[in-house]
Write a protein that holds these residues in place. Sequence first.
Motif, PDB file in Angstrom:
ATOM      1  N   ASP A 145      -2.910  15.529  12.699  1.00 14.20           N
ATOM      2  CA  ASP A 145      -1.805  16.200  12.700  1.00 14.20           C
ATOM      3  C   ASP A 145      -0.391  15.580  12.461  1.00 14.20           C
ATOM      4  O   ASP A 145       0.628  16.043  12.327  1.00 14.20           O
ATOM      5  CB  ASP A 145      -1.355  17.078  14.290  1.00 14.20           C
ATOM      6  CG  ASP A 145      -1.239  15.816  15.208  1.00 14.20           C
ATOM      7  OD1 ASP A 145      -1.167  14.620  14.972  1.00 14.20           O
ATOM      8  OD2 ASP A 145      -0.907  16.335  16.492  1.00 14.20           O
ATOM      9  N   ARG A 146      -0.823  14.343  11.820  1.00 14.14           N
ATOM     10  CA  ARG A 146       0.477  13.623  11.201  1.00 14.14           C
ATOM     11  C   ARG A 146       0.562  13.604   9.723  1.00 14.14           C
ATOM     12  O   ARG A 146      -0.680  13.535   9.109  1.00 14.14           O
ATOM     13  CB  ARG A 146       0.092  12.227  11.654  1.00 14.14           C
ATOM     14  CG  ARG A 146       1.303  11.133  11.007  1.00 14.14           C
ATOM     15  CD  ARG A 146       1.184  10.067  11.742  1.00 14.14           C
ATOM     16  NE  ARG A 146       2.507   9.606  11.950  1.00 14.14           N
ATOM     17  CZ  ARG A 146       3.453   9.352  13.013  1.00 14.14           C
ATOM     18  NH1 ARG A 146       2.519   9.064  14.231  1.00 14.14           N
ATOM     19  NH2 ARG A 146       4.410   9.083  12.980  1.00 14.14           N
ATOM     20  N   THR A 147       1.480  14.037   9.247  1.00 13.44           N
ATOM     21  CA  THR A 147       1.689  14.375   7.707  1.00 13.44           C
ATOM     22  C   THR A 147       2.457  12.965   7.340  1.00 13.44           C
ATOM     23  O   THR A 147       3.439  12.847   7.370  1.00 13.44           O
ATOM     24  CB  THR A 147       2.716  15.528   7.424  1.00 13.44           C
ATOM     25  OG1 THR A 147       2.063  16.591   8.025  1.00 13.44           O
ATOM     26  CG2 THR A 147       2.802  15.811   6.045  1.00 13.44           C
ATOM     27  N   GLY A 202       6.842   3.798   7.568  1.00 12.29           N
ATOM     28  CA  GLY A 202       6.087   5.315   7.809  1.00 12.29           C
ATOM     29  C   GLY A 202       6.551   6.232   6.733  1.00 12.29           C
ATOM     30  O   GLY A 202       6.131   7.211   7.050  1.00 12.29           O
ATOM     31  N   ALA A 203       7.129   6.071   5.801  1.00 16.42           N
ATOM     32  CA  ALA A 203       7.685   7.079   4.681  1.00 16.42           C
ATOM     33  C   ALA A 203       6.670   7.736   4.078  1.00 16.42           C
ATOM     34  O   ALA A 203       6.850   8.629   3.517  1.00 16.42           O
ATOM     35  CB  ALA A 203       8.924   6.554   3.951  1.00 16.42           C
ATOM     36  N   GLY A 204       5.638   6.792   3.807  1.00 21.92           N
ATOM     37  CA  GLY A 204       4.372   7.399   3.127  1.00 21.92           C
ATOM     38  C   GLY A 204       4.208   6.668   1.734  1.00 21.92           C
ATOM     39  O   GLY A 204       3.436   7.158   0.900  1.00 21.92           O
ATOM     40  N   LYS A 205       4.896   5.704   1.539  1.00 19.70           N
ATOM     41  CA  LYS A 205       4.538   4.934   0.329  1.00 19.70           C
ATOM     42  C   LYS A 205       3.255   4.324   0.116  1.00 19.70           C
ATOM     43  O   LYS A 205       2.621   4.658  -0.938  1.00 19.70           O
ATOM     44  CB  LYS A 205       5.705   3.649   0.405  1.00 19.70           C
ATOM     45  CG  LYS A 205       7.038   4.228   0.462  1.00 19.70           C
ATOM     46  CD  LYS A 205       7.859   2.659   0.683  1.00 19.70           C
ATOM     47  CE  LYS A 205       7.681   1.708   1.571  1.00 19.70           C
ATOM     48  NZ  LYS A 205       8.161   2.134   2.861  1.00 19.70           N
ATOM     49  N   SER A 206       2.923   3.653   0.859  1.00 18.22           N
ATOM     50  CA  SER A 206       1.439   3.089   0.929  1.00 18.22           C
ATOM     51  C   SER A 206       0.200   4.143   0.817  1.00 18.22           C
ATOM     52  O   SER A 206      -0.603   4.143  -0.153  1.00 18.22           O
ATOM     53  CB  SER A 206       1.093   2.290   2.167  1.00 18.22           C
ATOM     54  OG  SER A 206       2.103   1.330   2.281  1.00 18.22           O
ATOM     55  N   THR A 207       0.663   5.307   1.538  1.00 18.14           N
ATOM     56  CA  THR A 207      -0.361   6.276   1.474  1.00 18.14           C
ATOM     57  C   THR A 207      -0.449   7.049   0.173  1.00 18.14           C
ATOM     58  O   THR A 207      -1.474   7.277  -0.496  1.00 18.14           O
ATOM     59  CB  THR A 207       0.025   7.614   2.307  1.00 18.14           C
ATOM     60  OG1 THR A 207      -0.130   7.008   3.663  1.00 18.14           O
ATOM     61  CG2 THR A 207      -1.087   8.641   2.376  1.00 18.14           C
TER      62      THR A 207
HETATM   63  N1  LIG Z   1      -5.363   5.823   8.086  1.00 12.03           N
HETATM   64  C1  LIG Z   1      -4.206   6.366   8.743  1.00 12.03           C
HETATM   65  N2  LIG Z   1      -4.557   7.163   9.893  1.00 12.03           N
HETATM   66  C2  LIG Z   1      -3.662   7.575  10.616  1.00 12.03           C
HETATM   67  N3  LIG Z   1      -2.063   7.719  10.131  1.00 12.03           N
HETATM   68  C3  LIG Z   1      -1.828   6.869   9.173  1.00 12.03           C
HETATM   69  C4  LIG Z   1      -2.817   6.447   8.416  1.00 12.03           C
HETATM   70  N4  LIG Z   1      -2.274   5.611   7.233  1.00 12.03           N
HETATM   71  C5  LIG Z   1      -1.150   5.914   7.317  1.00 12.03           C
HETATM   72  N5  LIG Z   1      -0.635   6.746   8.660  1.00 12.03           N
HETATM   73  C6  LIG Z   1       0.455   7.258   9.093  1.00 12.03           C
HETATM   74  O1  LIG Z   1       1.045   7.887   7.916  1.00 12.03           O
HETATM   75  C7  LIG Z   1       2.836   7.706   7.717  1.00 12.03           C
HETATM   76  C8  LIG Z   1       2.771   7.112   6.542  1.00 12.03           C
HETATM   77  O2  LIG Z   1       2.303   5.661   6.402  1.00 12.03           O
HETATM   78  P1  LIG Z   1       2.541   4.764   5.258  1.00 12.03           P
HETATM   79  O3  LIG Z   1       1.813   3.462   5.658  1.00 12.03           O
HETATM   80  O4  LIG Z   1       1.902   5.560   4.054  1.00 12.03           O
HETATM   81  O5  LIG Z   1       3.975   4.674   5.031  1.00 12.03           O
HETATM   82  P2  LIG Z   1       4.906   3.219   4.362  1.00 12.03           P
HETATM   83  O6  LIG Z   1       5.938   4.040   3.526  1.00 12.03           O
HETATM   84  O7  LIG Z   1       4.105   2.611   3.473  1.00 12.03           O
HETATM   85  O8  LIG Z   1       5.401   2.500   5.591  1.00 12.03           O
HETATM   86  P3  LIG Z   1       5.537   0.979   5.553  1.00 12.03           P
HETATM   87  O9  LIG Z   1       6.865   0.560   4.833  1.00 12.03           O
HETATM   88  O10 LIG Z   1       5.828   0.689   7.108  1.00 12.03           O
HETATM   89  O11 LIG Z   1       4.246   0.285   4.949  1.00 12.03           O
HETATM   90  C9  LIG Z   1       2.682   6.746   9.147  1.00 12.03           C
HETATM   91  O12 LIG Z   1       3.361   7.783   9.955  1.00 12.03           O
HETATM   92  C10 LIG Z   1       1.486   6.194   9.395  1.00 12.03           C
HETATM   93  O13 LIG Z   1       1.452   6.045  10.738  1.00 12.03           O
END
Ligand SMILES: Nc1ncnc2c1ncn2[C@@H]1O[C@H](COP(=O)(O)OP(=O)(O)OP(=O)(O)O)[C@@H](O)[C@H]1O
Length: 307
Positions: free
Chosen positions: A13-15, A37-42
Motif C-alpha cells: 500500500d506504499r506508493t 524516500g522520495a522515489g529516486k532509486s525506485t
Molecule cells: N523494495 C521495496 N519494498 C517496499 N518499499 C520500498 C521498496 N523500495 C522502496 N520502497 C519505498 O518506496 C519509497 C521510495 O523509496 P526510494 O528508495 O525510491 O526513495 P529515494 O528517493 O531513492 O530515497 P533515498 O534518498 O533515501 O535513497 C520509500 O518509502 C521506500 O521505503
Amino acid sequence: MIEIRGLTKRYGDRTAVDDLTVTIRSGRVTGFLGPNGAGKSTTMRVVVGLDRPTAGTVLVDGRRYADLPAPLRAVGALLEARSAHPGRTARDHLRLLAATAGLPRSRVDAVLDLAGLTAVADRRVGVFSLGMGQRLGVATALLGDPATVVLDEPVNGLDPDGVLWIRTLTRRLAAEGRTVLVSSHLMSEMAVTADHLVVLGRGRLVADAPTDDVLRQAGGSSVRVRSPRAVELVDLLAGEGVVLDSPERGLVEVRGLPAAEIGDRAARAGIALHELTPVSASLEEAFMDLTRDEREYRTDAPQEVLA
Ligand SMILES: Nc1ncnc2c1ncn2[C@@H]1O[C@H](COP(=O)(O)OP(=O)(O)OP(=O)(O)O)[C@@H](O)[C@H]1O
C-alpha cells in the motif's frame, strides 16, 4: 533520452512513485533530487528494468528496457544495491561482465583507466574501500559505452578528489551527447554539476527546470539586515508579500523587499542599520523550500517570527 510517462510504482500500500511524467534529455547532466524516500532509486530501477512499473511506461531512446537489443550498450547504471563478488578482482569482475554482454575486452582496460583503478585492478574487490567500490560501480556502468548513464548517489563515500572526478566525468559524458541522470543528496554539488534538475517529493514531480531557474525561483533571494532596533524595523517592514524572520537577536531576514527599499525606509524612520546584505538562495535552501511539504521525515522545528 529517457521518457517517463505516468509512472506509478507501489509496494503493497506504499506508493514510491506517483504518476511521474518527465523527460530526461541528452547532452546535459540532469540532477535527480529529493528527500529520503522520495522515489529516486525506485525510478532509476524502473529505468534500467530492475523493477516493473505498477502503471505507466519508461522508454530509453524510444524503447522499453526489456526491448533493447543490447541493454548494456544502451544504458549503464550505478545503483545502490549493485555489488561485485568480494572474492573477485576488479579486472575479473569487469571481464566477466564484458564477456557475458559480448563487449570487447579492450573496454575493461578503458573503464579501469577512466575510473582511476588501473593500479588496483588485480586486487580483490572485498578489500576495496567504499570510494574504490563506487569507482568500480561507475566503471561497470560505463563498460558498454552506453548512450544513457544512470548514477544513483555516485559521490557517496568518495573523497573530494573522487567528487571532482564524478563532476568532470558526468560533464564530459553529457558533452559527448549522452543522457546523464545523477541522483545526489549533496545539493551544493548538484548546483555545480547539473545543467537541469528534476526534483521529487513523495514520489511526485516537484520541479523540472534548469538549475539556474530553480535557484532563482525557489526560496528566491533575501536580504540580511542587522540593526540595534530590529524589533522596530520588523514593524516598519511588515506588509503584504513581505516575509520576516529573526533567527537571532538584532538580525532580520527579509524576503519580498529589495535591499535599497529596506535601506530607504530605515533611513526615513531614523533607524540605523549595521548590515544590509542581499543573499541569494543556495540550492540547499531552494531544495528545502521546494520539498517543505513533501518530506517523509522532518526534523525542522517551526521557525519563530519575531514579534
Ligand atoms: N523494495 C521495496 N519494498 C517496499 N518499499 C520500498 C521498496 N523500495 C522502496 N520502497 C519505498 O518506496 C519509497 C521510495 O523509496 P526510494 O528508495 O525510491 O526513495 P529515494 O528517493 O531513492 O530515497 P533515498 O534518498 O533515501 O535513497 C520509500 O518509502 C521506500 O521505503
